[in-house]
Motif scaffolding. Structure first.
Motif, PDB file in Angstrom:
ATOM      1  N   TRP A  80      -7.094  -3.083 -31.792  1.00 53.87           N
ATOM      2  CA  TRP A  80      -6.999  -1.691 -32.254  1.00 53.87           C
ATOM      3  C   TRP A  80      -6.020  -1.574 -33.411  1.00 53.87           C
ATOM      4  CZ3 TRP A  80      -3.040   1.880 -32.631  1.00 53.87           C
ATOM      5  CH2 TRP A  80      -3.431   3.226 -32.823  1.00 53.87           C
ATOM      6  N   ALA A  81      -4.846  -2.205 -33.283  1.00 55.58           N
ATOM      7  CA  ALA A  81      -3.819  -2.089 -34.323  1.00 55.58           C
ATOM      8  C   ALA A  81      -4.286  -2.693 -35.634  1.00 55.58           C
ATOM      9  CB  ALA A  81      -2.527  -2.752 -33.862  1.00 55.58           C
ATOM     10  N   THR A  82      -4.902  -3.858 -35.569  1.00 57.39           N
ATOM     11  CA  THR A  82      -5.353  -4.516 -36.799  1.00 57.39           C
ATOM     12  C   THR A  82      -6.413  -3.685 -37.504  1.00 57.39           C
ATOM     13  OG1 THR A  82      -4.889  -6.692 -35.858  1.00 57.39           O
ATOM     14  CG2 THR A  82      -6.348  -6.629 -37.759  1.00 57.39           C
ATOM     15  N   GLU A  83      -7.286  -3.048 -36.740  1.00 62.88           N
ATOM     16  CA  GLU A  83      -8.318  -2.211 -37.346  1.00 62.88           C
ATOM     17  C   GLU A  83      -7.705  -1.005 -38.050  1.00 62.88           C
ATOM     18  OE1 GLU A  83     -12.758  -0.500 -36.389  1.00 62.88           O
ATOM     19  OE2 GLU A  83     -11.492  -1.120 -34.720  1.00 62.88           O
ATOM     20  N   GLN A  84      -6.698  -0.374 -37.427  1.00 60.66           N
ATOM     21  CA  GLN A  84      -6.047   0.772 -38.070  1.00 60.66           C
ATOM     22  C   GLN A  84      -5.304   0.334 -39.341  1.00 60.66           C
ATOM     23  OE1 GLN A  84      -7.003   3.608 -36.528  1.00 60.66           O
ATOM     24  NE2 GLN A  84      -7.901   2.166 -35.072  1.00 60.66           N
ATOM     25  N   GLN A  85      -4.680  -0.837 -39.270  1.00 62.19           N
ATOM     26  CA  GLN A  85      -3.973  -1.358 -40.440  1.00 62.19           C
ATOM     27  C   GLN A  85      -4.938  -1.628 -41.585  1.00 62.19           C
ATOM     28  OE1 GLN A  85      -2.294  -4.713 -38.410  1.00 62.19           O
ATOM     29  NE2 GLN A  85      -0.273  -3.770 -38.175  1.00 62.19           N
ATOM     30  N   THR A  86      -6.063  -2.249 -41.268  1.00 58.63           N
ATOM     31  CA  THR A  86      -7.027  -2.620 -42.304  1.00 58.63           C
ATOM     32  C   THR A  86      -7.656  -1.390 -42.953  1.00 58.63           C
ATOM     33  OG1 THR A  86      -7.536  -4.649 -41.069  1.00 58.63           O
ATOM     34  CG2 THR A  86      -9.105  -3.978 -42.760  1.00 58.63           C
ATOM     35  N   LYS A  87      -7.976  -0.395 -42.148  1.00 62.75           N
ATOM     36  CA  LYS A  87      -8.679   0.790 -42.661  1.00 62.75           C
ATOM     37  C   LYS A  87      -7.742   1.839 -43.262  1.00 62.75           C
ATOM     38  CE  LYS A  87     -12.676   0.584 -39.535  1.00 62.75           C
ATOM     39  NZ  LYS A  87     -13.408   1.288 -38.441  1.00 62.75           N
ATOM     40  N   ILE A  88      -6.523   1.964 -42.700  1.00 64.87           N
ATOM     41  CA  ILE A  88      -5.654   3.078 -43.088  1.00 64.87           C
ATOM     42  C   ILE A  88      -4.294   2.631 -43.614  1.00 64.87           C
ATOM     43  CG2 ILE A  88      -4.516   5.196 -42.335  1.00 64.87           C
ATOM     44  CD1 ILE A  88      -7.433   5.584 -42.156  1.00 64.87           C
ATOM     45  N   THR A  89      -3.479   2.026 -42.749  1.00 62.63           N
ATOM     46  CA  THR A  89      -2.053   1.953 -43.074  1.00 62.63           C
ATOM     47  C   THR A  89      -1.720   1.019 -44.230  1.00 62.63           C
ATOM     48  OG1 THR A  89      -1.481   0.242 -41.435  1.00 62.63           O
ATOM     49  CG2 THR A  89      -1.475   2.537 -40.698  1.00 62.63           C
ATOM     50  N   TRP A  90      -2.380  -0.126 -44.314  1.00 63.31           N
ATOM     51  CA  TRP A  90      -2.042  -1.039 -45.414  1.00 63.31           C
ATOM     52  C   TRP A  90      -2.420  -0.447 -46.769  1.00 63.31           C
ATOM     53  CZ3 TRP A  90      -4.147  -6.161 -42.830  1.00 63.31           C
ATOM     54  CH2 TRP A  90      -3.253  -6.536 -41.827  1.00 63.31           C
ATOM     55  N   LYS A  91      -3.312   0.518 -46.765  1.00 66.78           N
ATOM     56  CA  LYS A  91      -3.720   1.158 -48.014  1.00 66.78           C
ATOM     57  C   LYS A  91      -2.817   2.328 -48.395  1.00 66.78           C
ATOM     58  CE  LYS A  91      -8.627   0.055 -47.228  1.00 66.78           C
ATOM     59  NZ  LYS A  91      -9.989   0.607 -47.016  1.00 66.78           N
ATOM     60  N   THR A  92      -1.923   2.711 -47.491  1.00 73.98           N
ATOM     61  CA  THR A  92      -1.150   3.942 -47.715  1.00 73.98           C
ATOM     62  C   THR A  92       0.361   3.737 -47.594  1.00 73.98           C
ATOM     63  OG1 THR A  92      -1.493   4.546 -45.382  1.00 73.98           O
ATOM     64  CG2 THR A  92      -3.028   5.466 -46.986  1.00 73.98           C
ATOM     65  N   GLN A  93       0.820   2.519 -47.879  1.00 72.57           N
ATOM     66  CA  GLN A  93       2.254   2.234 -47.897  1.00 72.57           C
ATOM     67  C   GLN A  93       2.645   1.889 -49.335  1.00 72.57           C
ATOM     68  OE1 GLN A  93       3.576   2.330 -44.349  1.00 72.57           O
ATOM     69  NE2 GLN A  93       1.502   3.136 -44.350  1.00 72.57           N
ATOM     70  N   SER A  94       3.789   2.383 -49.799  1.00 71.63           N
ATOM     71  CA  SER A  94       4.198   2.173 -51.186  1.00 71.63           C
ATOM     72  C   SER A  94       5.302   1.124 -51.293  1.00 71.63           C
ATOM     73  CB  SER A  94       4.675   3.489 -51.811  1.00 71.63           C
ATOM     74  OG  SER A  94       5.759   4.015 -51.076  1.00 71.63           O
ATOM     75  N   ASP A  95       5.398   0.520 -52.464  1.00 69.88           N
ATOM     76  CA  ASP A  95       6.334  -0.565 -52.706  1.00 69.88           C
ATOM     77  C   ASP A  95       7.713   0.002 -53.056  1.00 69.88           C
ATOM     78  OD1 ASP A  95       7.756  -2.778 -53.520  1.00 69.88           O
ATOM     79  OD2 ASP A  95       6.160  -3.601 -54.775  1.00 69.88           O
ATOM     80  N   ALA A  96       8.678  -0.248 -52.190  1.00 70.58           N
ATOM     81  CA  ALA A  96      10.038   0.269 -52.395  1.00 70.58           C
ATOM     82  C   ALA A  96      11.027  -0.844 -52.744  1.00 70.58           C
ATOM     83  CB  ALA A  96      10.511   1.004 -51.141  1.00 70.58           C
ATOM     84  N   THR A  97      10.518  -1.977 -53.228  1.00 72.64           N
ATOM     85  CA  THR A  97      11.392  -3.118 -53.510  1.00 72.64           C
ATOM     86  C   THR A  97      12.502  -2.765 -54.484  1.00 72.64           C
ATOM     87  OG1 THR A  97       9.455  -4.551 -53.209  1.00 72.64           O
ATOM     88  CG2 THR A  97      11.410  -5.541 -54.192  1.00 72.64           C
ATOM     89  N   ALA A  98      12.196  -1.934 -55.474  1.00 69.36           N
ATOM     90  CA  ALA A  98      13.187  -1.597 -56.500  1.00 69.36           C
ATOM     91  C   ALA A  98      14.370  -0.813 -55.936  1.00 69.36           C
ATOM     92  CB  ALA A  98      12.533  -0.796 -57.621  1.00 69.36           C
ATOM     93  N   PHE A  99      14.217  -0.253 -54.733  1.00 71.17           N
ATOM     94  CA  PHE A  99      15.267   0.599 -54.168  1.00 71.17           C
ATOM     95  C   PHE A  99      16.066  -0.068 -53.054  1.00 71.17           C
ATOM     96  CE2 PHE A  99      11.997   3.479 -55.842  1.00 71.17           C
ATOM     97  CZ  PHE A  99      12.758   4.205 -56.736  1.00 71.17           C
ATOM     98  N   ILE A 100      15.924  -1.386 -52.910  1.00 71.84           N
ATOM     99  CA  ILE A 100      16.704  -2.065 -51.871  1.00 71.84           C
ATOM    100  C   ILE A 100      18.070  -2.482 -52.441  1.00 71.84           C
ATOM    101  CG2 ILE A 100      14.638  -2.887 -50.708  1.00 71.84           C
ATOM    102  CD1 ILE A 100      15.171  -5.658 -51.837  1.00 71.84           C
ATOM    103  N   ASN A 101      19.020  -2.690 -51.529  1.00 72.70           N
ATOM    104  CA  ASN A 101      20.359  -3.188 -51.883  1.00 72.70           C
ATOM    105  C   ASN A 101      21.101  -2.274 -52.860  1.00 72.70           C
ATOM    106  OD1 ASN A 101      19.684  -5.427 -50.311  1.00 72.70           O
ATOM    107  ND2 ASN A 101      19.024  -6.629 -52.067  1.00 72.70           N
ATOM    108  N   LEU A 102      20.961  -0.969 -52.697  1.00 73.15           N
ATOM    109  CA  LEU A 102      21.684  -0.037 -53.555  1.00 73.15           C
ATOM    110  C   LEU A 102      23.027   0.372 -52.968  1.00 73.15           C
ATOM    111  CD1 LEU A 102      18.907   2.482 -54.747  1.00 73.15           C
ATOM    112  CD2 LEU A 102      19.410   0.167 -55.556  1.00 73.15           C
ATOM    113  N   ASP A 103      23.254   0.092 -51.685  1.00 76.73           N
ATOM    114  CA  ASP A 103      24.469   0.561 -51.014  1.00 76.73           C
ATOM    115  C   ASP A 103      25.714  -0.083 -51.603  1.00 76.73           C
ATOM    116  OD1 ASP A 103      22.574   1.724 -49.481  1.00 76.73           O
ATOM    117  OD2 ASP A 103      23.177   0.803 -47.587  1.00 76.73           O
ATOM    118  N   PRO A 104      26.762   0.692 -51.806  1.00 74.99           N
ATOM    119  CA  PRO A 104      28.028   0.137 -52.292  1.00 74.99           C
ATOM    120  C   PRO A 104      28.774  -0.596 -51.179  1.00 74.99           C
ATOM    121  CG  PRO A 104      28.246   2.492 -51.892  1.00 74.99           C
ATOM    122  CD  PRO A 104      26.805   2.155 -51.665  1.00 74.99           C
TER     123      PRO A 104
END
Length: 552
Positions: free
Chosen positions: A458-482
């Protein structure tokens, strides 16, 4: 208590002495250190040809820098036993003893490091690097190609330290979207209410009102724990095109390459008014400030939730779907495309994020006698064969060879012996130090989607159809904490506390107008703390990340 405090002070002083000693110790210590480092650097230099695993034994010690982590004995399970027998790799655990911070400082103070340390990116890694205790990995990247192939140049550049060198081998990194954030829907309730449209925030509001009127013991929308419940983050995403929930985490919103206030951001303000309306009208979890994770799980597993919004709703949605379908084949859960405010592009709504660097990293210390052999192992471990062995056991059991696309060919036993497979996978989870998200996710998805619908995960099907297509790349915003003890770090701590307090007040405000008043006061309080200076610091770190990802 006094003894504990005294011990902490001693550890801190010892660590500081050890670090300063690397550059300012007496002459004899310097000579010993230089000689040891020269010997290590000589062994760290890449050999002419690649090291072949299995050609000779490889022995190294491994330390996981976490209170909760205890490495199981190496070789006692089918997967690591196969690695030990076939590749001649043996790993000796060094345990934290439930107090990783003290163990870490004591190892530095005594200069008795394990060969490999598994830890979070950031200050602890840099502390070792600045003390000249780590082996740079750049010279191995071309000879052992898996990391470079699967992570890519942008990810590798993001991992580089200030001196431009690579010291960190990432875990569960990715070059494609992953994650599970979004909305899980109770199928039986949805069907009984006529399967209405669930696309916009207006649709969702109308639907939750219907649920409340008809189902007395059902929570219309479950959002998690407290005012920081990740369901509120998911709702936030519905009000802005190309907005990231990561903005909530960094307490700032990018505009024209500068981070601006979260409290004045129109998307945040509107989302808090919407969440407040759901809470006031009892359409949202009313015990959100006091419930536990087990209580949320119990509600989902028993079908007492109509909509479940979370950063990873599949965690409870998957077993909940199985429980409900067992009682009634027409019941269960499914996921929907993310909700959006009317007028916005539904394909620019991102309820969750991922970052290319994944979770944590392994570093090879200068204590290692043969760092290249260790890197060769980690690179194999992150490649197709290593990932298959590390996920599903030795070849010939639950998988055997690879297909034309490079995915493992799962055996009949993979499905017929699911209990044995899951038991093995559970025993080897704590050895997954170099996880390759893309390989594992694609392999599982390809196999699952080849099965009849009633046999799929069930989880893999939801990931394939929905969630993996609707997550954005936030790599540029990591490690900003002072750094915590810096001027900006002190402001960050105050701001973090303020944000949490304000969000709780806004959620439970008496009216939507009060929500805005609360946020206006928060803006004034934040600026008085030094919010603008903190954001200038974090903007600079963010822009540095952007340049790194472009290889500049």
């Amino acid at each position: 208590m006094k003894r504990l405090l005294l011990n902490s002070v001693v550890v801190m002083l010892a660590a500081a002495t050890a670090l300063s000693g690397c550059s300012t110790g007496n002459d004899s210590n310097k000579k010993e250190n230089y000689a040891a480092n020269a010997k290590t650097e000589e062994s760290a230099a890449p050999s002419e040809g690649p090291f072949v695993l299995g050609s000779k034994p490889v022995e190294f010690s491994f330390y996981g820098n976490y209170d909760w982590y205890t490495m199981p004995p190496w070789g006692n399970d089918l997967a690591t036993g196969w690695i030990k027998d076939h590749l001649k790799v043996n790993v000796t655990p060094v345990q934290s003893g439930g107090d990783a911070a003290t163990k870490y400082n004591m190892m530095i103070a005594s200069n008795e490091l394990p060969d490999v340390m598994w830890m979070e990116r950031g200050p602890d890694v840099e502390k070792l690097r600045e003390a000249d205790m780590l082996v740079p990995l750049d010279g191995y990247l071309e000879k052992y190609p898996n990391l470079k192939k699967w992570l890519g140049e942008a990810g590798i550049n993001m991992l580089r330290s200030e001196d431009g060198k690579l010291y960190q081998f990432p875990n569960w990194y990715t070059s494609q979207p992953n994650g599970n954030a979004g909305y899980v829907i109770n199928k039986k309730i949805y069907t009984e209410l006529g399967s209405p449209a669930l696309e916009t925030t207006d649709d969702l509001y109308s639907y939750l009102k219907q649920v409340k009127e008809k189902y007395e013991n059902v929570v219309p929308i479950e959002v998690g724990l407290g005012a920081q419940g990740d369901g509120l983050d998911v709702l936030y995403s519905a009000f802005g095109e190309d907005y990231q929930v990561k903005y909530l985490g960094i307490r700032g919103v990018p505009k024209d390459n500068v981070l601006t206030s979260i409290f004045t951001d129109p998307v945040f303000r509107e989302s808090m008014q919407y969440s407040n309306k759901l809470f006031r009208e009892k359409l949202m979890t009313q015990d959100v400030m006091s419930q536990t994770a087990d209580q949320v799980k119990e509600k989902v597993l028993n079908g007492r939730v109509a909509v479940f919004a979370a950063a990873s709703p599949t965690k409870y949605g998957d077993p909940g779907n199985a429980v409900l379908k067992k009682e009634d084949p027409e019941a269960g859960y499914f996921m929907i495309w993310p909700i959006h405010k009317a007028g916005l592009d539904k394909n620019k709504i991102w309820p969750g994020t991922f970052n290319q660097l994944g979770w944590n990293v392994s570093v090879i210390t200068k204590a290692a006698k043969d760092p290249e052999a260790i890197f060769a192992f980690l690179d194999w471990f992150t490649g197709p064969e290593g990932q298959s062995v590390g996920m599903w056991g030795p070849p010939g059991l639950y998988w055997d060879g690879f297909d034309a696309d490079g995915a493992p060919k799962f055996t009949e036993k993979y499905t017929s012996d699911s209990e044995g497979r899951d038991k093995l996978m559970a025993t080897i989870t704590d050895f997954q130090w170099a996880g390759n998200t893309v390989f594992v996710d694609k392999s599982k998805a390809k196999f699952e989607m080849s099965l009849p619908e009633d046999k799929r995960s069930w989880a893999t099907e939801q990931q394939t159809k929905i969630t993996w297509k609707t997550q954005s790349d936030a790599t540029a915003f990591i490690n900003l904490d002072p750094q915590p003890d810096s001027e900006e770090g002190i402001v960050w701590k105050q701001l973090d506390d303020l944000f949490k307090e304000v969000r709780a007040k806004a959620l439970m405000a008496k009216s939507e107008a009060d929500v805005l008043s609360i946020l206006d006061k928060a803006e004034a309080d934040a600026q008085a703390m030094g919010y603008s200076k903190l954001q200038a610091f974090m903007t600079e770190k963010w822009q540095e990340n952007v340049k790194k990802m472009k290889g500049k």
